[in-house]
Design an enzyme around this catalytic site. Structure first.
Site, mmCIF file in Angstrom:
data_model
loop_
_atom_site.group_PDB
_atom_site.id
_atom_site.type_symbol
_atom_site.label_atom_id
_atom_site.label_comp_id
_atom_site.label_asym_id
_atom_site.label_seq_id
_atom_site.Cartn_x
_atom_site.Cartn_y
_atom_site.Cartn_z
ATOM 1 C CG HIS B 113 -1.787 1.172 1.369
ATOM 2 N ND1 HIS B 113 -2.005 1.805 2.583
ATOM 3 C CD2 HIS B 113 -2.494 1.881 0.459
ATOM 4 C CE1 HIS B 113 -2.804 2.838 2.405
ATOM 5 N NE2 HIS B 113 -3.126 2.902 1.130
ATOM 6 C CG HIS B 145 -2.845 2.944 6.021
ATOM 7 N ND1 HIS B 145 -1.527 2.901 5.617
ATOM 8 C CD2 HIS B 145 -3.109 4.233 6.346
ATOM 9 C CE1 HIS B 145 -1.016 4.129 5.674
ATOM 10 N NE2 HIS B 145 -1.960 4.952 6.127
#
Lengths: 86, 212, 488
Positions: B113, B145
């Site tokens: 990510h 996240h």
């Protein structure tokens, strides 16, 4: 010269032309692969017909016209398709 | 088709004709061989290009089979000396797993990510950064996240914002039970032409670990 | 003689004497063997040679490591001159080699080559067949695509499910200590060095045995003197082989041009998860058997053992089919079994192709496999009963035994088939009433009714045949009674 011998001579000349063409093909171009296959097939089929004529001569037999006709037809078909192929 | 009707006229079987045909057949066969020679010449004369240069990943020893315990990860750097990966024995057969039970896997520890370093989370445990999440199977959990990577199935994304799976390290076990890292599978490690499947990029931009 | 002719003649004579071309070495071949059916094995070898040539050219560029396998294959496809053409020829000729080997085996089976003195040739040939399948299996993995790696993983899984001793041996040979890199390297080694060497050794052995035993007699048993004329291997028969090889080679070249290959995507575990693995077509029939519902889970070993048993039976055919009879007319049971075998392979393979990844319910499998076998058996025995009994009465060669067998079998088959058809019709009707109609049930009902009709017609035909001028029904019944009494 009888008819089969004439055919043999024509086929050998055809093979010479094809093989020469094979060596001269531009290998980098993508359409060459198809052309190569067609002309090598012409080479092989001509050899098959010449071998057939010779074999029948050795056995003192007569060649069957149907095979020679089919073979010639196949060769013509291949030659024509090589021209169409772009 | 009757054989009599289709045959050629009587043929001459003199030695002259037979010799002519023998020569013709031999020559014809040689021409066919020459044709096959043409393709050999063409194939062998292909000019080399950049992609033909071998992409060699170093072969690096990571651990021994005897060092490993189930669910205890080992961190190591590969293929560059500053990029972490996690190797773990899962206790059940996994995709791409090596070892006698096929359960030893390794993945790049960088999340796909935004490049955070994530950690291995054994089944049934919760990470310290998020006690609300419990791992349903052996996964990698990224605290930044919340991306979850499935270690049993090639690092595919189970949850979270990661857009692609995390790359798997290709392992090899030799006959004396030593585990080696020998390459990286696609996609590329985060930061190396991220999102590409050409793993040769994994070797650029740093110092490779030396082969052991 | 003209001067040019004399020069040619002397040139030819020089080569002939130095190369020993006219020296009679191999035994000559009877003329009835100059026929493509006798050359299926030779064509398999021709295909092998083509594989060698194309393979060796590709070896110049292929690298057998998990990271580079796909890259190097892609390089051959995209950058190497004639690379895509080489790959296409290699694949299609591989398929041709397997198909030719199978046709060679079946032709041999129907012509009774496995009988004395050629039993060992059959066994060596079966080993060569396994080696050929091994070529297909090992070569399939090398491009390291999604398709090939998934299928190979399934194959390795199946090897692990075989009985322990066999699976240990095969696993060790093929997969080694574990890991993709070792596996790929071993597969490459097998494909490129080990299997070719084994095949060549076996081929030499088989050719030596052929030299000792000669070409087998044709299955019709009737060969005219003219057709028995012997023809020397060189140059005549060799030329025939070269003719066949040249036509076969051209066919492979042209197929590769008309259907050029495309490389599937590279293997990654993620991509493979979305993909239903399917083996290559020559393994589809095994795959289909394994997908039958009763073989799920622990039943997998049972299924694999059954398939292994089938291969062992094929292997040991010379010791199972011990009768001395070679003509097709005299072998109704084995000819029928052979036809059933071929039909089942085709049906199972096609079925496997159209149902990827789907478990097959046992009833469907029983219906399809059983149905195919029964239909082929009816047709085959029917043909024997009607056609050949007439011929046998005219030629009156051989004992009445096959007719007895055919009679017993027909009665047995009709009774079984009848019971099956009636049972299935009732079963399907009940199913439709209880569970409702859908396309598959409708098809089942129609096919079981057709089978029932078939059985009724076949019984009527049998009774009609019995009523023919040669014997009345009561005489036949007395004859059967006597037969049963005698065999007690």
């Amino acid at each position: 010269m009888n008819r089969n011998d004439l055919l043999v001579t024509v086929l050998v000349i055809l093979q010479l032309v094809s093989t020469n063409y094979l060596w001269g093909l531009d290998a980098a171009s993508s359409v060459s692969q198809a052309r190569f296959a067609i002309f090598l097939a012409i080479d092989l089929l001509s050899f098959a017909m010449i071998a057939y004529i010779y074999r029948k001569a050795e056995w003192r037999e007569q060649t069957y016209r149907i095979w020679l006709l089919l073979g010639s037809f196949g060769l013509v078909l291949l030659l024509v398709s090589s021209l169409i192929f772009t | 088709m009757s054989s009599k009707a289709d045959t050629e006229s009587k043929e001459d079987n003199s030695p002259n004709r037979r010799n002519f045909l023998k020569v013709a057949v031999t020559f014809s066969a040689l021409l066919v061989l020459a044709g096959i020679g043409a393709i050999t010449k063409a194939v062998t004369s292909t000019p080399p290009s950049e992609s033909s240069e071998s992409v060699t990943f170093p072969r690096v020893k990571v651990a021994s089979l005897t060092d490993l315990e189930a669910n205890r990860p080992i961190i190591f750097n590969y293929p560059l000396d500053n990029e972490p990966n996690v190797l773990v024995k899962l206790g059940q057969k996994a995709d791409g797993g090596v070892g006698p039970e096929g359960d030893i896997v390794a993945f790049s520890a960088l999340c796909q990510h935004l490049g955070c370093v994530y950690a291995f989370q054994p089944t049934g445990t919760s990470p310290q950064c998020n006690s609300a999440y419990t791992a349903e199977s052996s996964v990698g959990y990224c605290c930044c996240h919340g991306s979850v990577f499935d270690f049993l199935h090639g690092g595919t994304v189970q949850a979270g914002p990661s857009p692609r799976p995390v790359p798997q390290v290709i392992l090899d076990v030799d006959t004396s039970g030593e585990i080696y890292a020998v390459g990286m599978g696609p996609p590329t490690i985060f930061g190396h032409n991220t999102g590409s499947n050409d793993t040769s990029s994994d070797l650029q931009g740093g110092n490779p670990v030396s082969t052991t | 003689m003209r001067k040019e002719d004399e020069i040619i003649a002397r040139l030819v004579a020089w080569f002939d004497s130095r190369l020993g071309l006219s020296h009679p070495m191999l035994r000559p071949v009877p003329e009835y063997a100059v026929n493509p059916f006798y050359w299926l094995g030779a064509l398999t070898v021709v295909a092998f040679v083509i594989q060698g040539v194309t393979g060796m050219l590709m070896m110049l560029y292929y690298v057998p490591s998990p990271i580079q396998a796909f890259q190097s294959t892609q390089y051959i496809f995209q950058q190497v001159y004639y690379g895509r053409f080489l790959e296409s020829v290699h694949l299609y000729t591989a398929y041709a080699m397997i198909m030719l080997a199978f046709m060679h085996m079946m032709r041999g089976y129907f012509v009774s080559v496995h009988k004395k003195p050629r039993e060992m040739m059959w066994i060596v040939g079966m080993v060569m067949g396994f080696v050929t399948l091994g070529f297909g299996f090992t070569g399939y993995l090398l491009p390291w695509t999604v398709v090939s790696k998934s299928a190979t993983d399934v194959g390795i899984g199946m090897i692990d499910a075989l009985p322990a001793q066999i699976s240990w041996l095969l696993s060790f040979l093929v997969v080694g200590a574990g890991g993709d890199a070792t596996e790929l390297l071993r597969f490459y080694d097998l494909h490129v060095v080990v299997l070719p060497a084994v095949l060549l050794v076996l081929l030499t052995l088989k050719m030596y045995m052929l030299e000792c035993h000669g070409i087998s007699e044709p299955a019709t048993g009737v060969v005219s003197q003219e057709k028995r004329r012997l023809i020397p291997i060189f140059p005549d028969v060799s030329l025939y082989l070269l003719e066949l090889a040249a036509v076969f080679g051209s066919a492979m070249l042209l197929i590769s041009v008309i259907f050029p290959l495309n490389l599937p995507p590279q293997y990654s575990p993620q991509l493979a998860a979305q993909f239903t693995p399917q083996p290559d077509w020559y393994f589809l029939w095994i795959y289909q058997i394994l997908k039958i519902s009763i073989f799920e889970g622990p039943g997998l070993s049972v299924a694999l053992s059954l398939v292994t048993l089938l291969f062992i039976l094929l292997f040991l055919l010379p010791f199972i089919d011990r009768s001395k009879k070679r003509r097709l007319i005299d072998r109704p049971i084995f000819v029928t079994l052979g036809l059933i075998f071929v039909a089942e392979l085709i049906v199972l393979a096609y079925w496997g192709l159209i149902t990827p990844g789907q478990i097959i319910p046992f009833e469907q499998a029983a219906l399809v496999i059983g149905g195919t076998a029964l239909i082929i058996a009816f047709v085959s025995f029917g043909a024997y009963w009607v056609l050949f009994s007439r011929i046998k009465r005219q030629t009156s060669s051989g004992p009445q035994a096959p007719t007895k067998f055919a009679a017993l079998f027909s009665f047995g088959a009709l009774a079984t088939g009848g019971a099956f058809a009636i049972g299935n019709t009732m079963n399907t009707t009940v199913n439709i009433i209880v569970q409702g109609l859908d396309w598959w049930k409708a098809l089942l009902l129609v096919s079981s009714i057709i089978m029932l009709a078939f059985v009724i017609l076949a019984s009527a035909l049998l009774i009609y045949r019995i009523e023919l001028p040669n014997g009345s029904l009561s005489r036949r019944i007395r004859f059967l009674e006597k037969m049963i009494h005698e065999s007690k």
